[in-house]
Design an enzyme around this catalytic site. Structure first.
Site, mmCIF file in Angstrom:
data_model
loop_
_atom_site.group_PDB
_atom_site.id
_atom_site.type_symbol
_atom_site.label_atom_id
_atom_site.label_comp_id
_atom_site.label_asym_id
_atom_site.label_seq_id
_atom_site.Cartn_x
_atom_site.Cartn_y
_atom_site.Cartn_z
ATOM 1 N N ARG A 1 -10.850 11.534 9.306
ATOM 2 C CA ARG A 1 -11.970 11.662 8.374
ATOM 3 C C ARG A 1 -13.066 10.640 8.655
ATOM 4 O O ARG A 1 -14.243 10.951 8.635
ATOM 5 C CB ARG A 1 -11.492 11.485 6.931
ATOM 6 C CG ARG A 1 -12.615 11.739 5.908
ATOM 7 C CD ARG A 1 -12.204 11.345 4.500
ATOM 8 N NE ARG A 1 -12.397 9.924 4.238
ATOM 9 C CZ ARG A 1 -11.463 9.102 3.794
ATOM 10 N NH1 ARG A 1 -10.253 9.539 3.583
ATOM 11 N NH2 ARG A 1 -11.725 7.828 3.568
ATOM 12 N N HIS B 1 0.818 -1.213 0.000
ATOM 13 C CA HIS B 1 0.000 0.000 0.000
ATOM 14 C C HIS B 1 0.852 1.263 0.000
ATOM 15 O O HIS B 1 0.340 2.362 -0.166
ATOM 16 C CB HIS B 1 -0.930 -0.027 1.230
ATOM 17 C CG HIS B 1 -1.991 1.015 1.234
ATOM 18 N ND1 HIS B 1 -1.987 2.087 2.108
ATOM 19 C CD2 HIS B 1 -3.094 1.162 0.471
ATOM 20 C CE1 HIS B 1 -3.046 2.840 1.887
ATOM 21 N NE2 HIS B 1 -3.739 2.307 0.898
ATOM 22 N N HIS C 1 -7.405 12.861 2.789
ATOM 23 C CA HIS C 1 -6.793 11.547 2.615
ATOM 24 C C HIS C 1 -5.357 11.474 3.127
ATOM 25 O O HIS C 1 -4.788 10.387 3.217
ATOM 26 C CB HIS C 1 -6.832 11.185 1.117
ATOM 27 C CG HIS C 1 -6.535 9.759 0.806
ATOM 28 N ND1 HIS C 1 -5.361 9.347 0.207
ATOM 29 C CD2 HIS C 1 -7.258 8.630 1.012
ATOM 30 C CE1 HIS C 1 -5.383 8.035 0.044
ATOM 31 N NE2 HIS C 1 -6.512 7.569 0.527
ATOM 32 N N TYR D 1 -8.832 14.087 -4.167
ATOM 33 C CA TYR D 1 -8.359 13.664 -2.858
ATOM 34 C C TYR D 1 -7.310 14.638 -2.346
ATOM 35 O O TYR D 1 -6.407 15.033 -3.085
ATOM 36 C CB TYR D 1 -7.716 12.271 -2.926
ATOM 37 C CG TYR D 1 -8.662 11.118 -3.119
ATOM 38 C CD1 TYR D 1 -9.959 11.306 -3.606
ATOM 39 C CD2 TYR D 1 -8.262 9.817 -2.833
ATOM 40 C CE1 TYR D 1 -10.814 10.233 -3.794
ATOM 41 C CE2 TYR D 1 -9.111 8.736 -3.013
ATOM 42 C CZ TYR D 1 -10.390 8.950 -3.501
ATOM 43 O OH TYR D 1 -11.232 7.884 -3.685
#
Length: 709
Positions: free
Chosen positions: A581, A452, A609, A485
């Site tokens: 968030r 990731h 983000h 984002y």
């Protein structure tokens, strides 16, 4: 130093909020934006569509996973203290409330406001005869040929209903035998869900011509006699089923992950149902039939007013009505990457060599920074190698094109493609094959872990030797989402960062389980422990009378080890600020546990983000940015990377961002100890508080323009 928090000191149920219920609270905040009359109308409609899409994924993954674990006996008590069946019951009850509220907001607030703006969603019987005649032609030429009516009788078993498809349940009667029968008609997903009735009309002289949409299912329903000639149509209603769509691939047991994942993608379409949405006026006989055939419980049935599936409101939100949308803005190129009195394009490598460049998207243009960095690397004959992680990217990705160009130019190119990125698996498999055909070395990371981390490494031959240029980010290498984002990134040629990235890429493509890093914290080995160590240092700083504090900005925070470390800091008197968030399991403001912790949430036109960790450091602040949220999957089952910043100017900029996010004058939601979020967006006199995203847009210095958004 404060001792370790133990369950005997603080009962588990009091330490953590439930992650699933916290997620539902996040989606309720999205719904609050749809209700905000201060926001542009089409953006409010978009938030309704986002709410619907979010809830679909929540049921497909989280609810389905919990239901599966209960069925297999693997479910355990949640960290919040809730037993699995109790939690599932609470989720369903809250989801029922939110879906009913969602439908009410559309019917009672958004639809009337749209109508006032000359935008309406009309039903078939509200159309004039000539309009219906046009749609008769549309149905005959474009809809009828792709429909497949499916009867249910002894010769035709109940058809398989695909997940998230919209369907018509039809009751028919044979006029000869008087026998009633059931049939299903699937609404084609490749046709526009909302058909613009006025698309071909001449302008009527109004400043903003009317736009009327009729649901596709209404058009189909009005022509059921053509689908079932000779039968009487007694009733018809829409319904929709949500299925488990998460993937399960045991990587240790397969020789070829790519092929195993492709097989699992086929199985995804046949996952068990977890939710049945039906028109609220559906007859009891038809409802009972659907419940029985779908194999769902009554608690999984959601009766709702039509039209179902309000994701379709994205089509309305896309209308060209600029006065009903957020004002356009121009993304900029940071001054460090802008031309200096020259008509030639900036040499990004020279610019990065001068100083690190902190990027803040979408305010800073992605195309003239990260994308340009990789495109220049692909085209530069001095570049010898490019190494890149790809988690999600766009369908026409210039990043992928740059990697292909580089490979075809003879450069060594490594792409670490995460083909298990949820709901992007098929696209990533396609990109992996395309990259392999072009000569790119494609690897899929480490068995058992998703990759990731957001990393790029460029190796360049220069007159004084090899230099490594790096990008470490918080968001995907996706030019489309980079406009929507909010993310951070760092371009640097610092030798320590280059060495760290080289080691990490070697670990991803080869075997290097004991790799050590200097400026990176890397999951799953060192990220959690590194952050907890930093929190403990803040406690020591506070005890020694030095400046101490922790500021965190993440999408989600549920990891008990990290939260307990923040609780210990709070108990020691260290101020802790958290901007989150989505999901938050922290209970702020609990006496003796977390009275020094404040939690805020900011939602808006951009999806917040970025992940930032700021530590006061006894007067010398320490700041990390990177890809990891504070969740078990990120810290234990993913390769994540957090980069420590060095430049005092960058550290100060992020300190200001976090301070503004927590400022009482900034619009946000505040979390209390019971898990209740309260919106603060007006002051005592009723004036709007600062919208952080609009403030950042307005405060960006006029540098070289990027692309208009």
């Amino acid at each position: 130093m404060t001792s370790l928090i133990r369950e005997s000191d603080q009962p588990q149920v009091r330490r953590f909020l439930d992650r699933e219920l916290s997620w539902l609270a996040f989606n309720e905040r999205v719904l609050e934006l749809a209700r905000d009359p201060d926001l542009p109308l089409l953006e409010r409609a978009r938030f309704l569509a986002i709410f619907a899409s979010n809830l679909d994924e929540f049921f497909m993954v989280r609810v389905a996973g919990l239901k599966r674990r209960i069925a297999t006996g693997l479910a355990v008590r949640a960290a919040s203290g809730l037993e699995p069946r109790d939690l599932l019951g609470r989720i369903r009850a809250r989801a029922h409330e939110l879906q009913a509220m969602h439908a009410k907001v559309f019917a009672g607030e958004i639809a009337p406001a749209l109508a006032d703006a000359n935008i309406t969603i009309v039903r078939w019987d509200q159309l004039a005869e000539d309009e219906q005649a046009r749609l008769h032609t549309f149905f005959r030429e474009q809809v009828f040929p792709v429909l497949t009516p499916l009867a249910v009788d002894p010769a035709h078993p109940f058809p398989y209903i695909s997940g998230l498809s919209l369907n018509l349940a039809v009751v028919l009667r044979n006029p000869v035998t008087e026998k009633e029968m059931f049939a299903r008609v699937k609404v084609p997903q490749l046709l526009p869900r909302l058909v613009n009735v006025d698309a071909d009309e001449e302008p009527d002289g109004q400043e903003f011509p009317r736009a009327r949409f009729v649901p596709l299912e209404d058009i189909i329903a009005s022509h059921l006699d053509q689908l079932f000639p000779g039968m009487e149509v007694l009733e018809h209603h829409t319904f929709r089923v949500t299925r488990q769509e998460d993937l399960e691939v045991e990587e240790d047991d397969v020789e070829n992950l790519l092929k195993a994942l492709e097989k699992e993608l086929l199985r995804r379409k046949f996952g068990p149902p977890v939710r049945l949405e039906v028109a609220e006026d559906i007859g009891p006989h038809m409802r009972d039939l659907l419940v029985r055939e779908m194999g769902v419980s009554e608690s999984e049935v959601f009766p709702l007013p039509e039209p179902l599936d309000l994701r379709a409101l994205n089509l309305v939100a896309d209308l060209d009505r600029p006065e009903l949308r957020y004002p356009k803005y121009v993304a900029v190129t940071p001054r460090a990457l802008s031309e200096v009195e020259s008509s030639k394009p900036t040499n990004i490598f020279d610019a990065i060599k001068r100083r690190d460049v902190l990027l803040h998207h979408p305010y800073d243009s992605f195309s003239t920074t990260v994308q340009a960095f990789l495109e220049q690397a692909a085209d530069d004959p001095q570049v010898l190698a490019i190494k890149q992680t790809l988690y999600r990217t766009s369908g026409d990705s210039p990043i992928v094109d740059a990697l292909i160009d580089a490979a075809q130019a003879g450069k060594q190119v490594l792409a670490v493609v995460e083909i298990k990125a949820r709901f992007d698996e098929e696209a990533n498999i396609s990109w992996a094959r395309k990259l392999e055909r072009a000569g790119v070395h494609v690897v899929y990371g480490i068995v058992g872990l998703k990759t990731h981390a957001k990393l790029s490494l460029v190796v360049r031959q220069e007159s004084d030797g090899l230099h490594r240029y790096c990008h470490v980010g918080t968001g995907n290498y996706n030019p489309k989402t980079a406009r929507l984002y909010e993310d951070l990134g760092m371009l640097t040629c610092d030798p320590q960062v280059g060495e760290d990235l080289s080691r990490l890429f070697n670990q991803l493509s080869g075997y290097a389980p004991k790799t050590a890093y200097r400026r990176l914290l890397v999951a799953p080995r060192s990220l959690r422990t590194g952050l907890v160590d930093r929190i403990e240092r803040e406690i020591a700083n506070h005890d020694a009378g030095r400046p101490a504090g922790v500021k965190v900005k993440v999408n989600s925070i549920v990891d008990e080890v990290v939260i307990d470390a923040l609780y210990r800091a709070s108990q020691a008197g260290v101020p802790v600020d958290v901007v989150v968030r989505g999901i938050c399991a922290i209970r702020p403001g609990v006496p003796g546990l977390s009275e020094n912790i404040r939690v805020r949430s900011i939602l808006g036109r951009f999806l917040e983000h970025s992940r930032v960790f700021w530590f006061a450091g006894g007067g010398e602040p320490v700041v990390y940015i990177g890809s990891a949220d504070m969740m078990h999957r990120n810290l234990d089952r993913r390769v994540e990377a957090m980069l420590r910043l060095r430049d005092p100017r960058d550290i100060a900029e992020l300190d200001e961002l976090l301070t503004l996010s927590m400022d009482p004058g900034t619009a946000s939601w505040h979390l209390d100890a019971e898990g209740v979020w309260t919106r603060h967006h007006h002051d005592a006199e009723g004036k709007p508080l600062r919208d952080l995203q609009s403030y950042i847009i307005a405060s960006r210095p006029p540098k070289r323009s990027g692309r208009r958004r």
